[in-house]
Design a protein around this motif. Structure first.
Motif, PDB file in Angstrom:
ATOM      1  N   HIS A 183      11.264  -1.673   0.636  1.00 37.70           N
ATOM      2  CA  HIS A 183       9.893  -1.144   0.575  1.00 37.70           C
ATOM      3  C   HIS A 183       9.743  -0.133  -0.553  1.00 37.70           C
ATOM      4  CE1 HIS A 183       6.075   0.567   1.790  1.00 37.70           C
ATOM      5  NE2 HIS A 183       6.634   1.752   1.953  1.00 37.70           N
ATOM      6  N   ASP A 215       9.831  -1.985  -3.892  1.00 38.56           N
ATOM      7  CA  ASP A 215       8.628  -2.781  -4.125  1.00 38.56           C
ATOM      8  C   ASP A 215       7.415  -1.913  -4.433  1.00 38.56           C
ATOM      9  OD1 ASP A 215      10.081  -5.047  -3.694  1.00 38.56           O
ATOM     10  OD2 ASP A 215       9.420  -5.349  -1.620  1.00 38.56           O
ATOM     11  N   LEU A 216       7.435  -0.658  -3.991  1.00 38.17           N
ATOM     12  CA  LEU A 216       6.310   0.239  -4.279  1.00 38.17           C
ATOM     13  C   LEU A 216       6.144   0.486  -5.776  1.00 38.17           C
ATOM     14  CD1 LEU A 216       6.530   2.978  -1.486  1.00 38.17           C
ATOM     15  CD2 LEU A 216       4.744   1.246  -1.777  1.00 38.17           C
ATOM     16  N   GLN A 217       7.147   0.154  -6.575  1.00 35.56           N
ATOM     17  CA  GLN A 217       7.061   0.342  -8.018  1.00 35.56           C
ATOM     18  C   GLN A 217       6.291  -0.782  -8.702  1.00 35.56           C
ATOM     19  OE1 GLN A 217       8.268   3.286  -8.996  1.00 35.56           O
ATOM     20  NE2 GLN A 217       8.853   3.531  -6.837  1.00 35.56           N
ATOM     21  N   SER A 218       5.947  -1.838  -7.965  1.00 38.88           N
ATOM     22  CA  SER A 218       5.260  -2.977  -8.576  1.00 38.88           C
ATOM     23  C   SER A 218       3.804  -3.042  -8.126  1.00 38.88           C
ATOM     24  CB  SER A 218       5.964  -4.298  -8.206  1.00 38.88           C
ATOM     25  OG  SER A 218       5.790  -4.600  -6.841  1.00 38.88           O
ATOM     26  N   ASN A 219       2.935  -3.424  -9.055  1.00 35.82           N
ATOM     27  CA  ASN A 219       1.519  -3.577  -8.734  1.00 35.82           C
ATOM     28  C   ASN A 219       1.289  -4.719  -7.749  1.00 35.82           C
ATOM     29  OD1 ASN A 219       0.805  -1.496 -10.469  1.00 35.82           O
ATOM     30  ND2 ASN A 219       0.532  -2.869 -12.215  1.00 35.82           N
ATOM     31  N   TYR A 268       3.060  -5.657  -5.233  1.00 40.29           N
ATOM     32  CA  TYR A 268       3.292  -5.227  -3.849  1.00 40.29           C
ATOM     33  C   TYR A 268       2.123  -4.384  -3.348  1.00 40.29           C
ATOM     34  CZ  TYR A 268       5.713  -3.241   0.208  1.00 40.29           C
ATOM     35  OH  TYR A 268       6.060  -2.871   1.479  1.00 40.29           O
ATOM     36  N   TRP A 269       1.602  -3.513  -4.199  1.00 38.67           N
ATOM     37  CA  TRP A 269       0.455  -2.699  -3.800  1.00 38.67           C
ATOM     38  C   TRP A 269      -0.759  -3.584  -3.501  1.00 38.67           C
ATOM     39  CZ3 TRP A 269      -0.119   1.974  -2.051  1.00 38.67           C
ATOM     40  CH2 TRP A 269       0.851   2.949  -2.333  1.00 38.67           C
ATOM     41  N   LEU A 281      -0.365  -5.046  -0.124  1.00 35.18           N
ATOM     42  CA  LEU A 281      -0.620  -4.071   0.936  1.00 35.18           C
ATOM     43  C   LEU A 281      -2.126  -3.872   1.164  1.00 35.18           C
ATOM     44  CD1 LEU A 281       2.013  -1.271   0.165  1.00 35.18           C
ATOM     45  CD2 LEU A 281       2.115  -3.004   1.960  1.00 35.18           C
ATOM     46  N   LEU A 282      -2.896  -3.947   0.094  1.00 36.75           N
ATOM     47  CA  LEU A 282      -4.335  -3.698   0.191  1.00 36.75           C
ATOM     48  C   LEU A 282      -5.132  -4.955   0.523  1.00 36.75           C
ATOM     49  CD1 LEU A 282      -4.702  -1.373  -2.932  1.00 36.75           C
ATOM     50  CD2 LEU A 282      -4.597  -0.680  -0.527  1.00 36.75           C
ATOM     51  N   VAL A 297      -1.054   0.586   5.661  1.00 33.43           N
ATOM     52  CA  VAL A 297      -0.503   0.972   4.358  1.00 33.43           C
ATOM     53  C   VAL A 297       0.191   2.329   4.454  1.00 33.43           C
ATOM     54  CG1 VAL A 297      -1.051   1.421   1.934  1.00 33.43           C
ATOM     55  CG2 VAL A 297      -2.335  -0.315   3.200  1.00 33.43           C
ATOM     56  N   ARG A 298      -0.385   3.212   5.247  1.00 34.23           N
ATOM     57  CA  ARG A 298       0.103   4.593   5.330  1.00 34.23           C
ATOM     58  C   ARG A 298       1.341   4.748   6.206  1.00 34.23           C
ATOM     59  NH1 ARG A 298      -3.887   7.969   8.646  1.00 34.23           N
ATOM     60  NH2 ARG A 298      -2.718   6.895  10.275  1.00 34.23           N
TER      61      ARG A 298
END
Length: 277
Positions: A217, A220-224, A226-227, A230-231, A245-246
């Protein structure tokens, strides 16, 4: 004398060429938006009837298939001797909802996501977190048993479809082995999958799964991409909201072995008859 700059000099560019890039881009997007709406407005009404969206999807149950359809094999010419096997069955989606057959089996088994003494069972992420943790536990058991202990396969993995909107899903267990040992590998993998009830999930297995999921996790947060995942679907009519997401890290840290074991016992009900290829 000096020029006042009021007269147009030779080679002076037009005003449109001096347009700020950001403004020009906004203008082009606005023009594209207007063109799209004009096009959509010109599309004639379809004469076909409306699609029936009340019919729920059904993942084929292996119990309803013949022995020939449950186990299929294909032989392809290759320079190396190798074989790949897939074992699969039904599973719920990311929010813990499955197809009609899955719901019927769960009702007969008396399964519920209402895990006793769980502090996070009411969170929208609860089913998906249990599914992910169970996936890691099964992958670890498959690798240590089928590959390391028995030496029957070169590689093996367990995956879940984890759909967001479709109320259906499946799991697949894939492994590669030498053709002479592929049947042994299939039987060993089935034993691991069906052994979840006899061998409960331990706190050590959950701790290992939690660390793996947390590292993945955070990476993966470093990649657009993955974001964006999540959204996605935050505005649809589903259980997903901003807490999904939070609260991911909080959910990983709050899961107990009982949460995962409850999901594993539900999973074993789908393993009474497996389909393979």
């Amino acid at each position: 004398g000096l020029s006042t700059g009021k007269h147009r000099e030779e080679g002076e560019v037009d005003e449109v060429e001096l347009e700020v890039p950001a403004v020009a881009r906004e203008r082009r997007l606005r023009e594209l938006d207007e063109s799209l709406w004009k096009y959509l407005g010109s599309v004639p009404k379809s004469e076909s009837g409306a699609v029936d969206i009340t019919r729920h999807p059904v993942i084929a149950s292996s119990e309803d298939l013949s022995s020939e359809d449950r186990h299929r094999s294909a032989h392809l010419e290759d320079s190396d001797e190798r074989a790949v096997a897939n074992v699969g069955g039904g599973a719920p989606n990311r929010w813990g909802k499955g197809d009609t057959y899955w719901a019927k089996v769960m009702e007969e088994k008396g399964f519920s996501w209402d895990t006793a003494q769980s502090k996070v069972k009411d969170h929208p992420l609860y089913p998906s977190m249990c599914l992910l943790a169970m996936r890691e536990v099964i992958n670890t058991r498959l690798f240590s048993t089928v590959r390391d202990s028995l030496g029957l396969s070169y590689d093996c993995s367990f995956e879940l479809s984890m759909f967001d909107r479709l109320e259906a899903g499946w799991f697949t267990c894939t492994f590669s082995a030498h053709p002479s040992r592929i049947n042994e590998a299939v039987d060993a993998a089935k034993g691991v999958l069906q052994g979840l009830e006899k061998r409960p999930v331990s706190e050590l297995e959950l701790s290992t799964a939690r660390r793996t999921l947390m590292r993945r996790h955070e990476t993966d947060l470093q990649s657009n991409e993955y974001w964006i995942s999540l959204l996605t679907h935050l505005q649809f009519e589903n259980p997903k909201d901003v807490t999904c997401v939070r609260d991911i890290k909080m959910m990983f840290n709050s899961l107990t072995w009982r949460d995962v074991q409850n999901r594993s016992e539900e999973h074993t009900s789908e393993l009474q008859s497996l389909a393979g290829s």
